[in-house]
Design an enzyme around this catalytic site. Structure first.
Site, PDB file in Angstrom:
ATOM      1  N   LYS A 170      89.682  41.913 -46.127  1.00  0.00           N
ATOM      2  CA  LYS A 170      88.643  41.641 -45.133  1.00  0.00           C
ATOM      3  C   LYS A 170      88.841  40.230 -44.608  1.00  0.00           C
ATOM      4  O   LYS A 170      88.774  39.259 -45.359  1.00  0.00           O
ATOM      5  CB  LYS A 170      87.264  41.796 -45.764  1.00  0.00           C
ATOM      6  CG  LYS A 170      86.126  41.422 -44.818  1.00  0.00           C
ATOM      7  CD  LYS A 170      84.770  41.683 -45.431  1.00  0.00           C
ATOM      8  CE  LYS A 170      83.669  41.185 -44.494  1.00  0.00           C
ATOM      9  NZ  LYS A 170      82.341  41.449 -45.060  1.00  0.00           N
ATOM     10  N   LYS A 194      90.005  45.377 -42.714  1.00  0.00           N
ATOM     11  CA  LYS A 194      88.910  45.125 -41.789  1.00  0.00           C
ATOM     12  C   LYS A 194      89.058  43.764 -41.155  1.00  0.00           C
ATOM     13  O   LYS A 194      89.318  42.812 -41.883  1.00  0.00           O
ATOM     14  CB  LYS A 194      87.596  45.189 -42.585  1.00  0.00           C
ATOM     15  CG  LYS A 194      86.362  44.813 -41.818  1.00  0.00           C
ATOM     16  CD  LYS A 194      85.184  44.756 -42.735  1.00  0.00           C
ATOM     17  CE  LYS A 194      84.005  44.238 -41.944  1.00  0.00           C
ATOM     18  NZ  LYS A 194      82.841  44.055 -42.757  1.00  0.00           N
TER      19      LYS A 194
HETATM   20  C1  PBG Z   1      78.729  41.950 -45.039  1.00  0.00           C
HETATM   21  C2  PBG Z   1      79.450  42.696 -43.961  1.00  0.00           C
HETATM   22  C3  PBG Z   1      79.819  42.266 -42.668  1.00  0.00           C
HETATM   23  C4  PBG Z   1      80.361  43.391 -42.023  1.00  0.00           C
HETATM   24  C5  PBG Z   1      80.321  44.436 -42.933  1.00  0.00           C
HETATM   25  N1  PBG Z   1      79.788  43.981 -44.113  1.00  0.00           N
HETATM   26  C6  PBG Z   1      79.620  40.980 -41.993  1.00  0.00           C
HETATM   27  C7  PBG Z   1      80.292  39.767 -42.467  1.00  0.00           C
HETATM   28  O1  PBG Z   1      81.102  39.771 -43.403  1.00  0.00           O
HETATM   29  O2  PBG Z   1      79.964  38.737 -41.898  1.00  0.00           O
HETATM   30  C8  PBG Z   1      80.844  43.442 -40.599  1.00  0.00           C
HETATM   31  C9  PBG Z   1      80.855  44.808 -39.976  1.00  0.00           C
HETATM   32  C10 PBG Z   1      80.965  44.821 -38.491  1.00  0.00           C
HETATM   33  O3  PBG Z   1      81.199  43.792 -37.827  1.00  0.00           O
HETATM   34  O4  PBG Z   1      80.818  45.912 -37.931  1.00  0.00           O
HETATM   35  N2  PBG Z   1      79.421  40.977 -45.702  1.00  0.00           N
END
Ligand code: PBG
Length: 331
Positions: free
Chosen positions: A201, A254
């Site tokens: 991520k 992601k």
């Molecule tokens: C929580 C999380 C996030 C997303 C999914 N889980 C935001 C982040 O890490 O700031 C983003 C999902 C999206 O942008 O559709 N940590």
């Protein structure tokens, strides 16, 4: 005679592109509604269906809206949802994230009673529940602590499994989160609850619309101290390898579209199910261009999703799930 022979090779590739039926017959990649996971933002309140400004067609939903949602997903053949909660109150330790009657725990009940066959995946993170908006416990000096956070993440996963979640999905990017979750789940008797780990991520600008939707904008600093740095792909392979060793059942890359190379490398290296999260900013970007009349809606969306699948995703988490499934069913 000679001319025909010479021309023939030049018809080689085009021959199979001449009709829709031929193109379908030789398509190497096929999207299916069963590929999709639809993210949902659940909120306290009643009769709430708040459209998210930067994500046209996506809503913050109250619990009473979820039965209809489950029904629609089932009719479209979409097997799974990914839940994000908007708590009543936020605090330093994100207590509603692991409360028995927390918003996500209640949403799991509502969805499972509407459709026991729906696969309910719960995001495991603290950022929507903490007053500072970070994904872990913050020390007085402003550091996001790794090891103390793991204990809370374990509690979140256990309370979600207790509520009936089919899969838990840690998105916090703390090191060792998958083994911490596995141990906590096993200790609580949830040995058959799978973990879908947000393994690679990235610290991405494309989460902007989500943070508004989930009300989880960090109140200071950013997430670059724990999420991955965009230039790194080899590091993603090490992250994924570690998550699998820790017991991840499904791993994720992601965002999706700016990281198709990472997805493709992961597909070649690892044999576990691979998910791609087509995030909020990717959705917003297409929708904005479509609303301006700059892109053709159906073709642009299907091309983007096909690209994600072609790169190697088995599972696509996407806000386009419903419209794409509708187009696939129509055909
Ligand atoms: C929580 C999380 C996030 C997303 C999914 N889980 C935001 C982040 O890490 O700031 C983003 C999902 C999206 O942008 O559709 N940590």
């Amino acid at each position: 005679m000679t001319t025909t022979r010479l021309l023939a090779p030049f018809q080689r590739f085009r021959r199979l592109r001449r009709s829709e039926a031929l193109r379908r017959l030789v398509a190497e990649t096929r999207l299916d509604p069963a590929d999709f996971v639809h993210p949902l933002f659940v909120s306290h309140g009643h009769g709430l269906r708040n459209e998210i400004a930067s994500m046209p067609g996506q809503y913050q939903l109250s619990l009473d809206q979820l039965a209809a949602e489950a029904e629609e997903l089932r009719s479209l053949g979409i097997p799974a949802v990914l839940l994000f909660g908007l708590p009543e109150t936020k605090d330093g330790l994100g207590t509603e994230a692991y409360a028995r009657d927390g918003i996500v725990q209640q949403a799991v009940h509502a969805l499972k009673s509407a459709d026991p066959g729906l696969c309910v995946i719960c995001d495991v993170c603290l950022c929507e529940y903490t007053d500072h908006g970070h994904c872990g416990i913050v020390t007085p000096s402003g550091e996001v602590e790794n090891d103390t956070t793991l204990e809370l993440l374990g509690r979140i996963a256990v309370s979600q499994a207790e509520a009936g979640a089919d899969i838990v999905a840690p998105s916090d990017m703390m090191d060792g989160h998958t083994s911490a979750l596995r141990a906590a789940l096993d200790d609580a008797g949830h040995t058959s609850t799978p973990i879908m780990a947000y393994a690679a991520k990235y610290a991405s600008a494309f989460y902007g619309p989500f943070r508004v939707a989930a009300e989880s904008v960090p109140q200071f600093g950013d997430r670059r101290g724990y999420q991955m740095d965009p230039p790194n792909a080899r590091e993603a392979m090490r992250e994924i390898e570690a998550e699998i060793a820790e017991g991840a059942d499904i791993v994720m890359v992601k965002p999706a579209l700016p990281y198709l190379d990472v997805l493709s490398q992961a597909r070649q290296r690892f044999d576990v199910p691979l998910a791609a999260y087509n995030v909020s900013g990717e959705y917003a970007m297409l929708k904005a261009a479509i609303q301006n009349g700059w892109l053709e809606e159906r073709r642009a969306i299907m091309e983007a999703l096909t690209g994600i699948k072609r790169a190697g995703a088995d599972i696509i988490i996407t806000y386009h799930a419903k419209e794409a499934a509708r187009w696939l069913v129509e055909r």
